[in-house]
Design an enzyme around this catalytic site. Structure first.
Site, mmCIF file in Angstrom:
data_model
loop_
_atom_site.group_PDB
_atom_site.id
_atom_site.type_symbol
_atom_site.label_atom_id
_atom_site.label_comp_id
_atom_site.label_asym_id
_atom_site.label_seq_id
_atom_site.Cartn_x
_atom_site.Cartn_y
_atom_site.Cartn_z
ATOM 1 N N LYS A 80 -49.454 -35.271 34.919
ATOM 2 C CA LYS A 80 -49.000 -33.966 35.426
ATOM 3 C C LYS A 80 -48.883 -32.998 34.251
ATOM 4 C CE LYS A 80 -45.424 -31.817 38.328
ATOM 5 N NZ LYS A 80 -44.159 -32.010 39.065
ATOM 6 N N SER A 155 -44.129 -30.807 43.990
ATOM 7 C CA SER A 155 -44.957 -30.093 43.054
ATOM 8 C C SER A 155 -46.022 -30.922 42.340
ATOM 9 C CB SER A 155 -44.060 -29.439 42.000
ATOM 10 O OG SER A 155 -43.444 -30.442 41.217
ATOM 11 N N SER A 179 -40.451 -34.038 44.177
ATOM 12 C CA SER A 179 -41.808 -33.686 43.750
ATOM 13 C C SER A 179 -42.722 -34.852 43.399
ATOM 14 C CB SER A 179 -41.750 -32.736 42.554
ATOM 15 O OG SER A 179 -41.463 -31.428 42.989
#
Lengths: 505, 499
Positions: A80, A155, A179
Site C-alpha cells: 500500500k 482505503s 481499511s
C-alpha cells in the site's frame, strides 16, 4: 494467465524452496499479470519492476548459496502506497506528495526486505487512507476484479484488488477504521488488522495515529498468517509499539480447531441495515462453526451505537494535526510560489491544489473539533465513548473467546454510487470501526457470495488485544469448512479478467 | 511624559512572571537520535523524524526526562507520577511538523520554589519565587530572513531554514506571579535567573549559556497602583539574552508601562522584543486575540510514568544547592562579603574551588583568578573558563611563589606565558629562563651601582626620608631584570643606607 500466479503464497514458497521455480521467474510472472490486467483493475500506482527483479535475484542467489531463508523469501507482494519505501515513489494516494521518493524505509518495508519478500510496487488507496472505496485517491479509483464497475473497497482497495486479481499473492494494507477488513470482504480475500501496536507504524504515513495499523492481505488464512508474522514485532522507533512476543499466528492458522471455542455474536452488528445476502452468508458461517464444535453466544455491546460518531471526531482531529506537515516547505508539491508570495500564501495554495475534497473535509472537521470551546464537547466526548467501547469489548470477551459479525453491511457497490453521500459511505464502516477504537484485532475472510448480486461477503472475527492467534484459529477452521462445502476456494470462482495490453499506469 | 525609575516605583507595584527556556545538554535530540552539537553546519544534524518526513514518529529521549526530573527536584517541585505530551498546533516555516510537542495541562513537575537573596538598602533580603510548573518540549528550527529592513519574516526577500535546532530538548520553567518585590523587581528577576543558571549548572543538565541561547528568559511585567490589588495588563518581553538584560528589560518595561498609564493610555497585551543596543523593547505580535493552539494529547507518544523509586534515587543524588554551597565556601575560605560577591559576579567559584582542592591557599587562589586572570579574560573578551589556564596551573603557580622560586611579579609573567599556550607554569619558567635573583652578592652590586648613580636620592634615604627608597628599589629591580624579590631588595638597600 500463468498457473504460477494462481498458487497460494505457501505453495509458491514450496516451489521456490524445492527449486521448481526461481523467485525471478515467479516475480516476472506477476509483473506479466500486472501488465495484462492492471490497465482495467488499476490496483497499482507504481510498479517497481527493476527493484522487484533485483530483489528476487538476490533471494535466488542466497538460496543457491545455501543460506537459511525465511518462509516467504522470494514470494512477491503488493505494498500500500501509505508506507515509505526508500527511493520508490510514495504518495499516500495524494497529489500533494506526487513525485516524493522517501530517503528511508518504513519498519514494515525493512522487515519485508529482511524476510526476502519481493515488493512489486505501490498500490492505490483513498488519499491518506480517508475513504472506503479508493474513489478518494488523487490518481483515480481502483476497480473490483469481481465486477469492474464496482469498488474494491478502501482505503486499501489497491492492495485487495491486486491480491484478488492475482497480481500478487500477498499485500500490505493499513486499517484505521476498517481499511483492510472491508476491502478484503468486498474482494473475497483474507485481511487482518493486527492489535494496535503489534506492527510498527514507523514510516506509515499517518492518518489517525491512535487508530492506524498496518496489516496483511492474502488469499488464504495461512498465507495471511505468514505475512502477519513477518511484519509484526517490537520497534524502538515507534513509542506505541508493543514490546512482547508476536502471538503464534502461524501455528494457530495451521491448527484450525474451534472445538469448545466460545464465539460471541454482537447483537448490534447484524440485522437491520445489513444486506439480505450478507446476513444469510453470515448466519450460515455461524452454523458451520457450531457444527465444528464451537459454542455460539450472543453478546451485547450497547455503546457501539456511538462508535461511528466517535470515530468521525477522533480520526479527523488527529488528521488535522498529522497533515499539517504538508506545507510545501520541505517535500512534495509546491504551487503559488510567485515572487512576493508569503510562506503562508504558498502553503495555502499548495494545500488547496494538493489535497482532495474528502481530506479537506476531514481537516476542517478535526480543526473544528479540537478548537478551544469545542474540545470537551467533541474530542473529549469522543474519547469517553472510546472508553465505553473498550468496556463493552471487555465484557463481551468475558463471555466469548472471539466475537463475530459481518465485515461490511453490503457487498461491493458501484463506483460513483456513494461518492457524493459521505454519510452513506461512512455507514459502510459501522462494523469495523469499533475494533480500531478499542485497539484490538480483527480479521475478514470470505463467507461466500450474496445470492442477489453474486458478490463476495466478508465474515469478521474479533479477538482481544495481543490475542491475534485466535483470529487465525477460528478463521482457518471456518475457511476449511467453507472450502469443503464449496469444493474449492471462493477466489477461484472469481470471473476471469480480460487481458488488455498496455499494462499498469 | 518621560518618567524616572524612582517616579515609577513611588506610584506603582510591579508584578513579574518569568518563563525560562533551558536547552538540555543531552547528546541526542528530544524525539530522535540526531546530535545536538551547537554551531554545526546547517541541516547536518537532521533525520526523517526531526524533519517531519511523512511517516516518521517521535520517541522520547529518556535522558531528557531524567534531566527534567532533576531540575524539578532541585526547584522543590512535586514530580507527576503520570504526565503526557501534547501537540501545540500552529504554522511556522521553521517548525517541521507544524505542531510543537510540548506538555500542556499535565506537566511533569509542578508547585516548587526558589529562594533568592539580593542586596538592598536595608541589607541582604530574601525573596521566594514560586514555581508553577516545569515541563518538557522541543525546540524549533532557526530562520534567517534575508533582505528587508528589519530582519523579520515580513518584508524579507527570502528565508533560510536550519533544522539542526529542531527537536533539541527544551525545558520550560514557569513561575507563578511574583508580586511584592517593590523597587527591587528588576534585581529580583536577575537574581532568580542567575540562581536558576547556577542550579542548572550544578545539576550538569545544560550549558546554560545565555549568549548561545541555551538559557532564554521571557519576562512578563505588569504594573498596578500601590493601593490596588487587581492585576494590570502584562507585556511579555522575549529575546532577553543576558542577566544584565533581564534587569534592563524589566526596568525599561516598568517605565514604559507607567508612562502609558500616567497618560491615561492602556498597556497592550502583547509580545515585545528586547533590543540589546537601546535597552528598549519593540512591539512583536499582538496577543489581544489568544491564538488557538488546539492542544490535544500526542497520540504518537505514551504517558511519562517515572517510578517513585527512581525519582527518590535522583533526589538522593542531587548536588549541593548553590546557595548552600556559597555559604559553605564563604565561611570555609573566610572571604569578606564584598569580595565574595565579586567572586560570584565574576563566576569564579568553581575554578577557585578546584584550585583550592589542588592544594592552593584559598586567598591566593582567589586573588589570582579574580585579579590577573580575570583582567586577561576581560581584555580578550572571553569567559574566564575559556582561557587556556587551568586550576592545576594556578595551583602550581601558587606553590612556586610560596616556595620563593617566583615573585608575584614574575608569576604574572608566567600566567601570561600559560595563557599564550607556552605550557604549564614550570614549562614557562624553564623556557623563559625566569628565576628569582637570590644571590646577595649580585643584589649588593646592583644596589651599590644604583646608589652611586642616584647619589642625591640615596642621601635622602640615608637622612631618614624613607619614601625616596621606592625609586632606588625600582632601579635595582630594573637592573636585575625583575628577577629579584622586591622585599629582599628593600631590606638590603635600607641596611646598606644605614636604615
Amino acid at each position: 494467465m500463468s498457473e504460477l500466479v494462481k498458487k497460494t503464497a505457501v505453495e509458491m514458497a514450496a516451489s521456490l524452496s524445492s527449486g521448481e521455480v526461481s523467485s525471478v521467474d515467479l516475480t516476472q510472472a506477476h509483473l506479466d499479470r500486472i501488465s495484462d490486467v492492471d490497465s482495467s483493475v488499476k490496483a497499482f500506482l507504481h510498479v517497481d519492476k527493476d527493484g522487484a527483479l533485483a530483489q528476487a535475484a538476490a533471494v535466488d542467489a542466497k538460496r543457491k548459496a545455501g543460506e537459511k531463508l525465511s518462509p516467504l523469501a522470494g514470494v512477491p507482494l503488493a505494498l500500500k502506497d501509505v508506507l515509505a519505501q526508500e527511493g520508490v515513489p510514495t504518495t499516500a494516494g495524494s497529489r500533494i506528495l506526487e513525485g516524493w521518493r522517501p530517503p528511508y524505509d518504513s519498519t514494515v518495508v525493512s522487515k519485508l526486505k529482511n524476510a526476502g519478500i519481493v515488493i512489486l510496487g505501490k498500490t492505490n488507496m483513498d488519499e491518506f487512507a480517508m475513504g472506503s472505496s479508493t474513489e478518494n485517491s488523487g490518481y483515480g479509483p481502483t476497480f473490483n476484479p469481481w465486477d469492474l464497475s464496482r469498488t474494491p473497497g478502501g482505503s486499501s482497495g489497491g492492495s485487495s484488488a491486486a491480491v484478488a486479481a492475482f497480481e500478487a499473492p500477498l499485500a500490505i494494507g493499513s486499517d484505521t477504521g476498517g481499511s483492510i477488513r472491508q476491502p478484503a470482504a468486498l474482494t473475497g480475500i483474507v485481511g487482518v488488522r493486527p492489535t494496535y501496536g503489534a506492527v510498527s507504524r514507523y514510516g506509515l504515513i499517518a492518518y489517525s495515529s491512535s487508530l492506524d495499523q498496518a496489516g496483511p492481505f492474502g488469499r488464504t488464512v495461512l498465507d495471511t498468517a505468514l505475512l502477519h508474522e513477518a511484519i509484526a514485532g517490537h520497534d524502538a522507533h515507534d513509542a506505541t509499539s508493543i514490546n512482547a512476543p508476536v502471538p503464534a499466528v502461524v501455528s494457530a492458522a495451521k491448527s484450525g480447531d474451534v472445538k469448545g471455542m466460545k464465539i460471541g455474536v454482537i447483537k448490534q452488528l447484524q440485522g437491520e441495515g445489513y444486506q439480505t445476502g450478507v446476513q444469510k452468508r453470515f448466519t450460515e458461517s455461524l452454523e458451520l462453526l457450531a457444527s465444528l464444535g464451537a459454542e455460539i453466544v450472543e453478546v451485547d455491546c450497547p455503546s457501539f451505537e456511538y462508535a461511528l460518531a466517535a470515530y468521525y471526531l477522533i480520526a479527523p482531529s488527529e488528521c488535522s494535526s498529522n497533515l499539517a506537515r504538508f506545507d510545501a516547505m520541505r517535500y512534495g508539491l509546491r504551487t503559488g510560489d510567485a515572487a512576493g508570495a508569503s510562506a503562508e500564501a504558498v502553503m495555502s495554495a499548495t494545500r488547496d491544489a494538493g489535497f482532495g475534497r474528502e481530506v479537506k473535509r476531514r481537516i476542517i472537521l478535526g480543526t473544528y473539533a479540537l478548537s478551544s470551546g469545542y474540545y470537551d464537547a467533541y474530542y473529549g466526548s469522543a474519547q469517553k465513548i472510546r472508553t465505553l467501547i473498550i468496556n463493552d469489548y471487555a465484557r463481551a470477551f468475558g463471555q466469548a473467546d472471539v466475537l463475530v459479525s459481518p465485515t461490511a453491511p453490503t457487498t461491493a457497490y458501484k463506483i460513483g454510487e456513494k461518492v457524493d453521500d459521505p454519510m452513506a459511505m461512512y455507514l459502510g464502516d459501522v462494523a469495523t470501526i469499533p475494533v480500531n477504537l478499542a485497539g484490538i484485532c480483527g480479521m475478514s475472510l470470505p463467507a461466500g457470495l450474496a445470492d442477489e448480486d453474486q458478490l463476495p461477503v466478508g465474515f469478521q472475527i474479533m479477538a482481544p488485544a495481543m490475542q491475534d492467534q485466535r483470529l487465525y484459529q477460528a478463521g482457518s477452521a471456518l475457511e476449511a469448512a467453507l472450502a469443503s462445502k464449496w469444493g474449492g476456494t471462493l477466489i477461484s470462482k472469481a470471473p476471469a479478467l480480460n487481458i488488455t495490453s498496455g499494462g499498469a499506469r | 511624559m518621560a518618567l524616572t525609575y524612582d517616579d515609577v516605583v513611588a506610584k506603582y507595584n510591579a508584578v513579574l512572571g518569568l518563563e525560562v527556556h533551558v536547552e538540555l545538554n543531552t547528546e541526542s535530540k528530544m524525539f530522535c537520535s540526531c546530535a545536538t552539537t551547537f554551531g554545526a553546519e546547517p541541516n547536518t544534524q537532521t533525520c526523517p523524524v526531526c524533519l517531519a518526513l511523512p511517516g516518521a514518529l517521535p520517541v522520547v529521549n529518556e535522558k531528557a526526562i531524567e534531566s527534567t526530573i532533576k531540575i524539578g527536584l532541585a526547584l522543590n517541585c512535586s514530580i507527576a507520577p503520570y504526565s503526557r505530551f501534547a501537540r501545540k498546533n500552529y504554522f511556522y516555516p521553521d517548525m517541521p511538523k507544524n505542531f510543537q510537542i510540548s506538555q500542556y495541562d499535565e506537566p511533569i513537575c509542578f508547585d516548587g520554589y526558589v529562594d533568592v537573596e539580593i542586596e538592598t538598602e536595608e541589607g541582604p533580603k530574601q525573596f521566594r519565587i514560586e514555581i508553577e510548573r516545569v515541563h518538557m518540549e522541543e525546540d524549533t528550527g532557526k530562520s534567517l530572513h534575508v533582505g528587508g529592513a528589519t530582519g523579520r519574516i515580513h518584508g524579507a526577500d527570502y528565508s533560510l531554514l536550519d533544522y539542526n535546532r529542531a527537536g533539541i530538548p527544551l525545558v520550560e520553567i514557569v513561575t507563578k506571579i511574583v508580586p511584592g518585590t517593590g523597587k527591587y523587581a528588576p534585581e529580583v528577576a536577575k537574581a532568580y535567573v542567575a540562581e536558576l543558571r547556577d542550579i542548572l549548572r550544578g545539576l550538569g543538565v545544560s550549558d546554560v549559556k545565555m549568549e548561545q541561547g541555551s538559557l532564554r528568559c521571557d519576562a512578563n511585567v505588569s504594573l498596578m497602583l500601590k493601593d490596588v490589588t487587581e492585576l494590570g495588563t502584562r507585556s511579555e518581553t522575549k529575546n532577553v539574552n543576558s542577566l544584565r538584560s533581564v534587569e534592563r528589560a524589566i526596568r525599561g518595561e516598568m517605565i514604559r508601562h507607567a508612562e502609558l498609564l500616567n497618560d491615561g493610555k492602556k498597556v497592550k497585551q502583547e509580545t515585545r522584543h528586547f533590543q540589546e543596543d537601546t535597552g528598549l523593547t519593540r512591539s512583536g505580535r499582538s496577543k489581544e486575540q489568544a491564538e488557538d493552539y488546539r492542544y490535544f494529547p500526542d497520540p504518537d507518544l505514551v504517558p511519562v510514568t517515572p517510578a517513585a523509586s527512581w525519582v527518590e534515587e535522583l533526589k538522593a543524588a542531587l548536588p549541593e544547592r548553590p546557595s548552600v554551597r556559597r555559604k559553605r565556601l564563604k565561611e570555609l575560605w573566610a572571604v569578606p562579603d564584598k569580595e565574595f560577591a565579586a567572586m560570584v559576579n565574576a563566576d569564579v567559584l568553581d575554578i577557585v574551588e578546584a584550585t583550592v582542592l589542588l592544594g592552593a591557599d584559598a586567598t591566593k587562589a582567589r586573588t589570582w583568578w579574580l585579579g590577573e586572570i580575570s583582567r586577561i579574560a576581560n581584555d580578550k573578551n572571553v569567559a574566564i573558563t575559556d582561557l587556556p589556564i587551568t586550576p592545576a596551573d594556578v595551583a602550581e603557580l601558587v606553590a612556586l611563589v610560596a616556595s620563593g622560586e617566583l615573585t608575584d611579579k614574575l608569576a604574572r609573567q608566567v600566567v601570561e606565558g600559560v595563557v599564550n599556550g607556552e605550557g604549564k607554569p614550570s614549562d614557562v619558567v624553564a623556557k623563559r629562563g625566569i628565576k628569582v635573583v637570590n644571590d646577595d652578592g649580585a643584589l649588593m652590586a646592583a644596589i651599590e651601582k644604583v646608589c652611586s648613580e642616584q647619589a642625591d636620592t640615596a642621601e635622602k634615604v640615608r637622612g631618614g626620608h624613607l619614601p625616596a627608597a621606592g625609586a632606588l628599589i625600582g632601579a635595582v629591580m630594573k637592573e636585575t631584570k625583575g628577577q629579584a624579590d622586591a622585599a629582599k631588595v628593600r631590606e638590603l638597600l635600607l641596611k646598606h643606607l644605614g636604615q
